[in-house]
Motif scaffolding. Sequence first.
Motif, short mmCIF file in Angstrom:
data_model
loop_
_atom_site.label_atom_id
_atom_site.label_comp_id
_atom_site.label_asym_id
_atom_site.label_seq_id
_atom_site.Cartn_x
_atom_site.Cartn_y
_atom_site.Cartn_z
N LEU A 2 58.43 44.00 66.18
CA LEU A 2 59.02 42.74 65.75
C LEU A 2 59.70 42.06 66.92
O LEU A 2 60.43 42.68 67.69
N GLY A 3 59.41 40.78 67.08
CA GLY A 3 59.96 40.02 68.19
C GLY A 3 59.03 39.92 69.37
O GLY A 3 59.22 39.07 70.24
N ALA A 4 58.01 40.80 69.45
CA ALA A 4 57.06 40.73 70.56
C ALA A 4 56.14 39.54 70.42
O ALA A 4 55.55 39.08 71.40
N ALA A 5 55.96 39.06 69.22
CA ALA A 5 55.16 37.87 68.93
C ALA A 5 55.71 37.29 67.63
O ALA A 5 56.71 37.76 67.08
N SER A 6 55.05 36.27 67.13
CA SER A 6 55.53 35.65 65.90
C SER A 6 55.41 36.61 64.72
O SER A 6 54.59 37.54 64.73
N ALA A 7 56.23 36.40 63.70
CA ALA A 7 56.15 37.22 62.50
C ALA A 7 54.78 37.12 61.85
O ALA A 7 54.30 38.07 61.24
N ASP A 8 54.13 35.97 62.02
CA ASP A 8 52.80 35.79 61.45
C ASP A 8 51.80 36.70 62.15
O ASP A 8 50.94 37.29 61.50
#
Length: 525
Positions: free
Chosen positions: A204-210
């Motif tokens: 989580l946080g490495a890319a969008s939640a999508d």
Amino acid sequence: MKTSVLTNAVIVGIAMAAGVVGDAHALNLNPLGTGQVLIFPYYTVNAGNQTLISVVNRTERGKAIRVRLREGHNARAILDFNLYLSPFDVWTASVFSLADDGPNNPGNLVTTDNSCTVPRVKGNTALPQLSNGNRYTPFPNYRYTGASNDAGPNTLDRTREGYFEMIEMGEVVDRERTSLTAITHDGGGVPNNCMLVHDAWLPLGAASADATYWSVNALVDMNPPQGGLFGTASIVDALEGTMMSYSAEAIDGFSDIVQHVRPGEPSPSLSSARTTPETAVARVFHNGEVVTSSYPLSQAIDAVSALFVQDEIDNEFITSASVGGASEWVVTFPTKYAYVDQELVGATAIAPFTQIFPRTSSSTNTGSAAVDSNHTVFNREEGPNATFCTDPFGCCDFICPPSPPVVIPRLGWSSNVVTFNQLATINAGSNILGSRLVMDTETIDVGVFDGWAIYRFYDATGTTSGSAIQFQRMRPDQSGGRWDGVPVTGFLAVSYTNGQLTPGVLSNYAAAFKHRGSNHYEMTP
């Protein structure tokens, strides 16, 4: 029509008597070879061998599978990852070694298959590369070193033999995202977008939640598992020109819920069986009937063990020099770790196993949790003149070696190799599989070169009456019934060398044959 109705009624009556009705979801060893869980009893990269793996999704639905390889001493997981199979897909891989021996030479896994894995293996530039350009992942030792240390070896060569399991976590669909479309192969035989499911597990946080949707919610685009997997493995010695192949054991009805989790997590494991919100129910064929054993979820591993439990295993062996014969039995206890590994159970082993795998070595135990056994050996002409017995309580009906003390075979590891007449050479590894987890059986001392043997599993601490053997026993199920023996699987590996052909012509042969045996269930007095 009346005949049909009567027949159906009789069938229902038989099913009720056998405890089948009401357990539509129950664990069983599927005789057709397909299921939600596959157990592969052995892999090796010793003695010039490599082990080829394949798993097939025979259904029209996508599959999320946990692949886990376990080393042979204490069954510590040395490599696990998620595999995503599209409908009717096949995944293949090879377990191999870069060198024949040495403490710093581990097993490795390589695949040229396009099916999606997380983490990625094929094409992962962070992994080492072979001369042919293929990427491979070496087996690490961190799960049995440092804070996780046990009494077994802590060197990398501990990873060179063991067994592995594949557990269906759920079925992949397109519902909120396009997960099934992503793992499905296009017209060129390549999945449409493996990076979609790879990125779905990014922290989580490495890319969008999508993009990291499975890290947010692992149930997205997942339905409960329904089985339909089957698999095979082949142990190949290219220089000797031999291949021994076997089919994986298939457990159906393992789980009624999605168990889709991040790669590297210890779950799902064989302890994750669940057939109702409160129980894990096993259906086991016994003496012509089906026995239903129910266990609370805290003992779900017992439901899996019940499928494999045997009080004895039987198989053949061939060691005659006239045919260049060599024989080795693979004897794997696929659930033993859940009863003897102190990281999981504390300081005391759980029945049916009686010895804990120690955390530190001692003068009496350098890393094993022994299963006591005795064996009887027969020649091909019925005996008893060449029959051999090592019953610790007396030799009963068979002619025994003339001089005590009696040798008590002890199978100390999760994966064991029983050799026949190899005592002079096993320190360098067994002749066929190159195993270092070896117990030798010397049958030539009683004049037997070819024949068959019975290995029985008994409780050395149990009470006995006369020469009767107290078999090891599982914990009781919720009906008060108990299974005798231990959960075990494996096969005979046999090889022949034909020395009668033209010099220089390769004339070696090999085969694998599944063990036979027996089980016993009775209500606790």
